[in-house]
Design a protein around this motif. Structure first.
Motif, PDB file in Angstrom:
ATOM      1  N   SER A  36       0.743  -1.323   0.000  1.00 48.69           N
ATOM      2  CA  SER A  36      -0.140   0.021  -0.017  1.00 48.69           C
ATOM      3  C   SER A  36       0.775   1.211  -0.100  1.00 48.69           C
ATOM      4  N   ALA A  37       0.052   2.330  -0.113  1.00 51.90           N
ATOM      5  CA  ALA A  37       0.897   3.665  -0.058  1.00 51.90           C
ATOM      6  C   ALA A  37       1.309   3.486   1.623  1.00 51.90           C
ATOM      7  N   THR A  42      -2.586   8.392   0.495  1.00 52.72           N
ATOM      8  CA  THR A  42      -3.795   8.354  -0.196  1.00 52.72           C
ATOM      9  C   THR A  42      -4.773   9.584  -0.006  1.00 52.72           C
ATOM     10  N   GLU A 124       1.033   4.413  -3.978  1.00 52.84           N
ATOM     11  CA  GLU A 124       1.631   2.960  -4.100  1.00 52.84           C
ATOM     12  C   GLU A 124       2.765   2.945  -4.807  1.00 52.84           C
ATOM     13  N   PHE A 191      -3.702  -1.402  -5.173  1.00 55.29           N
ATOM     14  CA  PHE A 191      -4.762  -0.380  -5.310  1.00 55.29           C
ATOM     15  C   PHE A 191      -5.298  -0.142  -6.894  1.00 55.29           C
ATOM     16  N   ARG A 205     -11.329   2.585  -2.249  1.00 61.06           N
ATOM     17  CA  ARG A 205     -10.599   2.736  -0.823  1.00 61.06           C
ATOM     18  C   ARG A 205     -10.135   1.534  -0.371  1.00 61.06           C
ATOM     19  N   GLY A 206      -9.010   1.328   0.142  1.00 64.62           N
ATOM     20  CA  GLY A 206      -8.770  -0.087   0.782  1.00 64.62           C
ATOM     21  C   GLY A 206      -8.362  -0.980  -0.257  1.00 64.62           C
ATOM     22  N   GLY A 207      -8.212  -0.956  -1.468  1.00 61.73           N
ATOM     23  CA  GLY A 207      -8.296  -1.691  -2.508  1.00 61.73           C
ATOM     24  C   GLY A 207      -7.136  -2.529  -2.763  1.00 61.73           C
ATOM     25  N   SER A 208      -5.946  -2.331  -1.871  1.00 62.04           N
ATOM     26  CA  SER A 208      -4.806  -3.150  -2.193  1.00 62.04           C
ATOM     27  C   SER A 208      -4.972  -4.625  -1.703  1.00 62.04           C
ATOM     28  N   ASP A 209      -6.081  -4.791  -0.763  1.00 57.12           N
ATOM     29  CA  ASP A 209      -6.080  -5.963  -0.147  1.00 57.12           C
ATOM     30  C   ASP A 209      -6.628  -6.985  -1.654  1.00 57.12           C
TER      31      ASP A 209
END
Ligand code: ASP
Ligand code: MG
Length: 464
Positions: A36-37, A42, A124, A191, A205-209
């Motif tokens: 993530s960043a 972000t 990121e 992300f 948002r929170g999309g790196s999972d």
């Protein structure tokens, strides 16, 4: 080969970042790290868009702030000399691009979804370069590959993209396998991906999972490990229930339900790409990496306890639409929900009776929702009402719906503490039962349920 996800929550504070570097140095070679960043970046990028739109004189200071944040960390984790110079050169190049994007946005006086996604993807890019450089400077073979360069292909939906798994699998395997075979640590910024037309598209948002899950599925990884600054999933929020226990194993569906609540351990969409391949997710504590954490599998192994967790969310409100005969007038519900959707308001749940539609909204949306419906002409309702001091409580457990007596046990426990239940939703999810209570009753409710289902009399799940 594993895919390891490192979240922004772990990328804050010099001490934490040093710990992460040590952990990746030890466990990362030959694996992919989706990152993530840095914490807060972000948000800065996104807030910067509104500032830049209003006044171009704000742009240099937005860029300066972003630069300072990264330089501060870089000074700490990169030795002076060639690695530091190379990183700052890349950082400046990236920030030059970003600055041009902000000016462009100010010039056109519009934040389009397309430019918003490009701008928000920079966090990121910068963190992957930074962390990979730090490892490289310590003599490890570490590198990064940008998702748009290696073909992490999406459907092109800005702000809420979905990956095209078959194409992405082909591209990623071709581009990453040779690096992994050499034992390298390969970073991929989370992300975002790129559409077939070449547009940068984020996963929300929170999309790196979700990104990490896509990469894991595409690479047919042995496991997805999500490294977090928490021990794993808990039977309740330990701030409310100090005796809450770690949940050693849970199913995809249980994890997905719990992702809507408090700890927000995983993004709700993380499971999507993994389902077909039945790939497991291990949630690991970066502070305690040898601890077992929580293992998420396609099906939960037989647990001694049916209920895995009692979770809650206080950022919730009900918008009640009173109207006689709503049950027999389906048009009302349609008008109400269309109006809310048009105003960008997400309806979390709906309960209707003959005289009232109760809409469950996020706390932040309630006033906007109220005003949107107030403006409807002709009015499809008699009266609107906001109920704000409520909390959503969920009990989650695979098979809960099929087992007799669970709801009874739950509501009896709550009633014994004289708590009034405002609204119940039982049925839409196979693995969860939801209800609302007044905020002032939340603590009592959680205690009642936790002590009923997790009492000392029955041993905790896993400890047999
Ligand atoms: N950096 C992105 C965000 O803050 C994605 C993520 O961290 O998962 O939303
Ligand atoms: Mg996150």
């Amino acid at each position: 080969m594993k895919v390891i996800k490192i979240g922004g929550g772990s990328l804050k504070g010099k001490g934490n970042i040093q710990d992460i570097l040590a952990l990746v140095a030890e466990r990362g070679p030959g694996h992919i790290i989706v990152i993530s960043a840095l914490s807060g970046i972000t948000d800065m990028l996104i807030d910067g868009m509104t500032e830049a739109l209003r006044d171009d004189a704000a742009i240099p200071s937005i860029i300066r702030r972003l630069k300072n944040k990264h330089i501060l960390v870089a000074r700490h984790i990169l030795p002076t000399g060639k690695f530091y110079q190379k990183y700052t050169r890349n950082l400046n190049d990236h920030l030059d691009q970003l600055e041009r994007l902000y000016y462009g946005l100010n010039f056109t006086k519009e934040i389009t979804p397309k430019i918003a996604d490009v701008i928000s993807s920079f966090g990121e890019r910068l963190s992957a370069d930074l962390i990979a450089s730090a490892l490289h400077s310590r003599g490890l073979q570490a590198t990064y590959r940008m998702p748009h360069k290696i073909g992490l292909i999406t459907d092109g939906k800005f702000g809420d993209a979905t990956a095209n798994l078959p194409i992405t699998a082909r591209n990623l395997q071709k581009n990453l396998l040779p690096l992994l075979k050499k034992g390298m640590i390969v970073f991929v910024p989370g992300f975002f991906g790129v559409s077939e037309r070449g547009d940068i598209t984020t996963f929300g948002r929170g999309g790196s999972d979700y990104s990490a899950a896509v990469v894991a599925a595409a690479m047919d990884a042995e496991i997805l490990e999500v490294w977090k600054d928490v021990p794993g999933y808990m039977s309740a929020d330990p701030r409310f229930i100090p005796e809450a226990q770690l949940i050693p194993s849970l199913s995809y569906d249980e994890a997905a339900e719990l992702s809507y609540f408090g700890a927000k351990i995983l993004h709700p969409r993380t499971i999507e790409p993994l389902r077909k391949m039945k790939l497991n997710i291990a949630v690991k504590d970066t502070m305690n990496p040898d601890a077992s954490g929580s293992l998420i599998t396609s099906r939960s192994p037989k647990a001694r306890r049916l209920i895995k967790s009692v979770a809650h969310d206080t950022d919730i409100a009900i918008l009640k639409v009173h109207s006689s005969g709503v049950g027999a007038r389906p048009g009302v519900l349609a008008r109400v929900s269309i109006t809310l959707t048009e105003n960008d308001i997400n309806i979390k749940s709906v309960v209707t009776s003959q005289t009232c539609i109760s809409l469950l909204l996020a706390g932040k949306d309630i006033d906007k929702g109220y005003h949107a419906l107030k403006g409807l002409r002709p009015r499809p309702y008699r009266r609107l009402e906001k109920v704000q001091d409520v909390a959503l409580v969920g009990i989650v457990g695979e098979g809960l719906l099929r087992r007799k007596g669970i709801a009874g046990k739950c509501f009896t426990a709550v009633a014994k503490r004289s708590v009034n239940i405002e609204m119940i939703s039982f049925g839409p999810s196979e693995v969860a039962l939801y209800f609302l209570v007044r905020n002032q009753d939340l603590q009592k409710t959680l205690e009642a349920i936790h002590s009923t289902f997790f009492s000392a009399l029955s041993p905790p799940v896993g400890k047999t």
